[in-house]
Design a protein around this motif. Structure first.
Motif, PDB file in Angstrom:
ATOM      1  N   LYS A 137     -13.659 -80.074  -0.690  1.00  0.00           N
ATOM      2  CA  LYS A 137     -14.088 -80.810  -1.661  1.00  0.00           C
ATOM      3  C   LYS A 137     -15.584 -81.271  -1.298  1.00  0.00           C
ATOM      4  CE  LYS A 137     -12.852 -84.884  -4.282  1.00  0.00           C
ATOM      5  NZ  LYS A 137     -11.651 -85.458  -5.007  1.00  0.00           N
ATOM      6  N   VAL A 138     -16.841 -81.119  -2.060  1.00  0.00           N
ATOM      7  CA  VAL A 138     -18.112 -81.610  -1.687  1.00  0.00           C
ATOM      8  C   VAL A 138     -18.532 -82.223  -3.005  1.00  0.00           C
ATOM      9  CG1 VAL A 138     -20.116 -81.032  -0.618  1.00  0.00           C
ATOM     10  CG2 VAL A 138     -18.134 -79.347  -0.344  1.00  0.00           C
ATOM     11  N   ASN A 139     -18.984 -83.512  -2.988  1.00  0.00           N
ATOM     12  CA  ASN A 139     -19.633 -84.150  -4.144  1.00  0.00           C
ATOM     13  C   ASN A 139     -18.533 -83.999  -5.222  1.00  0.00           C
ATOM     14  OD1 ASN A 139     -21.522 -84.674  -2.450  1.00  0.00           O
ATOM     15  ND2 ASN A 139     -22.899 -82.800  -3.219  1.00  0.00           N
ATOM     16  N   ASP A 140     -17.329 -84.219  -5.184  1.00  0.00           N
ATOM     17  CA  ASP A 140     -16.444 -83.826  -6.423  1.00  0.00           C
ATOM     18  C   ASP A 140     -16.469 -82.359  -7.039  1.00  0.00           C
ATOM     19  OD1 ASP A 140     -15.440 -86.521  -6.642  1.00  0.00           O
ATOM     20  OD2 ASP A 140     -17.002 -87.266  -7.667  1.00  0.00           O
ATOM     21  N   LEU A 141     -16.822 -81.632  -6.251  1.00  0.00           N
ATOM     22  CA  LEU A 141     -16.594 -80.251  -6.747  1.00  0.00           C
ATOM     23  C   LEU A 141     -15.487 -79.453  -5.850  1.00  0.00           C
ATOM     24  CD1 LEU A 141     -18.066 -78.709  -9.004  1.00  0.00           C
ATOM     25  CD2 LEU A 141     -19.594 -77.821  -7.420  1.00  0.00           C
ATOM     26  N   LEU A 142     -14.625 -78.886  -6.312  1.00  0.00           N
ATOM     27  CA  LEU A 142     -13.737 -78.244  -5.420  1.00  0.00           C
ATOM     28  C   LEU A 142     -13.754 -76.901  -5.240  1.00  0.00           C
ATOM     29  CD1 LEU A 142     -10.957 -78.800  -3.857  1.00  0.00           C
ATOM     30  CD2 LEU A 142      -9.900 -78.039  -5.642  1.00  0.00           C
ATOM     31  N   TYR A 143     -14.088 -76.507  -3.924  1.00  0.00           N
ATOM     32  CA  TYR A 143     -13.991 -75.113  -3.518  1.00  0.00           C
ATOM     33  C   TYR A 143     -12.578 -74.635  -3.071  1.00  0.00           C
ATOM     34  CZ  TYR A 143     -19.207 -75.151  -3.682  1.00  0.00           C
ATOM     35  OH  TYR A 143     -20.354 -75.222  -4.169  1.00  0.00           O
ATOM     36  N   ALA A 144     -11.878 -74.019  -4.102  1.00  0.00           N
ATOM     37  CA  ALA A 144     -10.456 -74.068  -3.796  1.00  0.00           C
ATOM     38  C   ALA A 144      -9.962 -73.038  -3.101  1.00  0.00           C
ATOM     39  CB  ALA A 144      -9.643 -74.143  -5.269  1.00  0.00           C
ATOM     40  N   SER A 145     -10.678 -71.764  -2.776  1.00  0.00           N
ATOM     41  CA  SER A 145     -10.182 -70.819  -2.150  1.00  0.00           C
ATOM     42  C   SER A 145      -9.291 -70.006  -2.788  1.00  0.00           C
ATOM     43  CB  SER A 145      -9.897 -70.969  -0.772  1.00  0.00           C
ATOM     44  OG  SER A 145      -9.581 -69.912   0.212  1.00  0.00           O
ATOM     45  N   ASP A 146      -8.304 -69.483  -2.350  1.00  0.00           N
ATOM     46  CA  ASP A 146      -7.263 -68.622  -2.884  1.00  0.00           C
ATOM     47  C   ASP A 146      -6.077 -69.300  -3.367  1.00  0.00           C
ATOM     48  OD1 ASP A 146      -9.065 -66.595  -2.873  1.00  0.00           O
ATOM     49  OD2 ASP A 146      -7.816 -65.390  -1.425  1.00  0.00           O
TER      50      ASP A 146
END
Ligand SMILES: [Zn+2]
Length: 304
Positions: free
Chosen positions: A157-166
């Motif tokens: 999670k970077v600045n309230d955005l989630l890079y959720a992968s798989d």
């Protein structure tokens, strides 16, 4: 490959496998989240970043599947990026033969399995990451444990955005794969529940689109796994005397219209289907026995 800006400093490359990008405000640092399947996809990423005059200095690989790190060796060669990866996953990134070997029950894998979908080029890992909040060279990163699709996948999670992968798939990818790739169903369910409760302004899955409200996509993933679980139980139920593991894999593929065309798809689906089986085993709904030298699946004795 499309380069999509989500907010002032955050982007993703939308492709068969998404790649995240975070520009550090007021600095010349940039972070890639995953590296794509191969050198070709990384070349496209670097060309675009160059066009937009955006820097790349850091890389976080979310998990050790070749479609997420295959382009990383080329990136390291070009830019010597500071590379981070989750604990345990990092072992495969340093020694990719561990992946093909595990798909081939620990044997030295045959060449057919040693392809770019299973085994990327080895990379150097500068920092091993565990779940938690890290400050790394000016990047504020919250790593979130999301296992199930791989042994120790981390979303970030970077600045309230989630890079959720798989940890979940977009609905299109979910339909395409028919039986999504997972290594453990119980962990997958836990990770999906965790995702439902994460407080953020949107998420980007590894395969699919950025969504501000992604909860219904998570629900679609949960329902899909329940449906697959139900179907494997039905097959076991109509074989009261037991069914071999291999035959069960075959019948599940038939049931879901999956056609295994090569060793790679055989290895991936066999693993995915076994994940539903191990959940039933842990729940004591089935028993696994060696009968006539064959791993055999049966409904647990004494169960109605
Ligand atoms: Zn993956």
């Amino acid at each position: 490959m499309e380069f999509i800006q989500i907010n002032e400093n955050q982007y993703y490359f939308k492709a068969a496998v998404n790649i995240g990008y975070v520009k550090q405000a007021h600095s010349n640092k940039g972070l890639l989240i995953d590296a794509g399947l191969d050198q070709q996809s990384m070349k496209k990423v670097l060309r675009k970043l160059d066009e937009e005059k955006l820097p790349v200095t850091h890389l976080f690989v979310t998990h050790s599947h070749a479609d997420h790190y295959g382009g990383a060796a080329f990136l390291q060669e070009k830019f010597g990026v500071y590379t981070m990866a989750p604990y345990l996953e990092e072992a495969i990134l340093r020694y990719p033969i561990l992946a093909s070997s595990s798909f081939f029950q620990s044997n030295l894998p045959i060449d057919e399995l040693r392809n770019k979908f299973i085994e990327g080029q080895a990379i150097h890992i500068h920092q091993v990451i565990h779940e938690g909040v890290y400050e790394i060279d000016g990047f504020h990163l919250e790593f979130i444990s999301l296992p199930g699709h791989s042994l120790n996948q981390l979303g970030v999670k970077v600045n309230d955005l989630l890079y959720a992968s798989d940890s979940y798939f977009g609905t299109e990818a979910l339909d395409k794969h028919k039986i999504p790739y997972i290594v453990d169903l119980e962990q997958t369910f836990h990770s999906l529940e965790k995702l439902q409760k994460i407080n953020c302004e949107g998420a980007i899955p590894g395969h699919g689109e950025f969504e501000e409200k992604f909860q219904s996509t998570i629900t679609a993933n949960q329902e899909k796994h329940q449906e697959i679980l139900h179907s494997i139980k039905e097959i076991i139920d109509i074989h009261p005397n037991g069914i071999s593991h291999e035959q069960l894999v075959q019948l599940m593929c038939n049931r879901w219209d999956v056609v295994l065309t090569n060793m790679t798809s055989w290895a991936l689906y066999r693993t995915a289907i076994t994940s539903y089986l191990t959940m039933l085993y842990k729940n004591q709904e089935i028993q696994l026995d060696i009968i006539q030298n064959t791993l055999t699946v049966r409904k647990k004795e004494g169960e109605a």
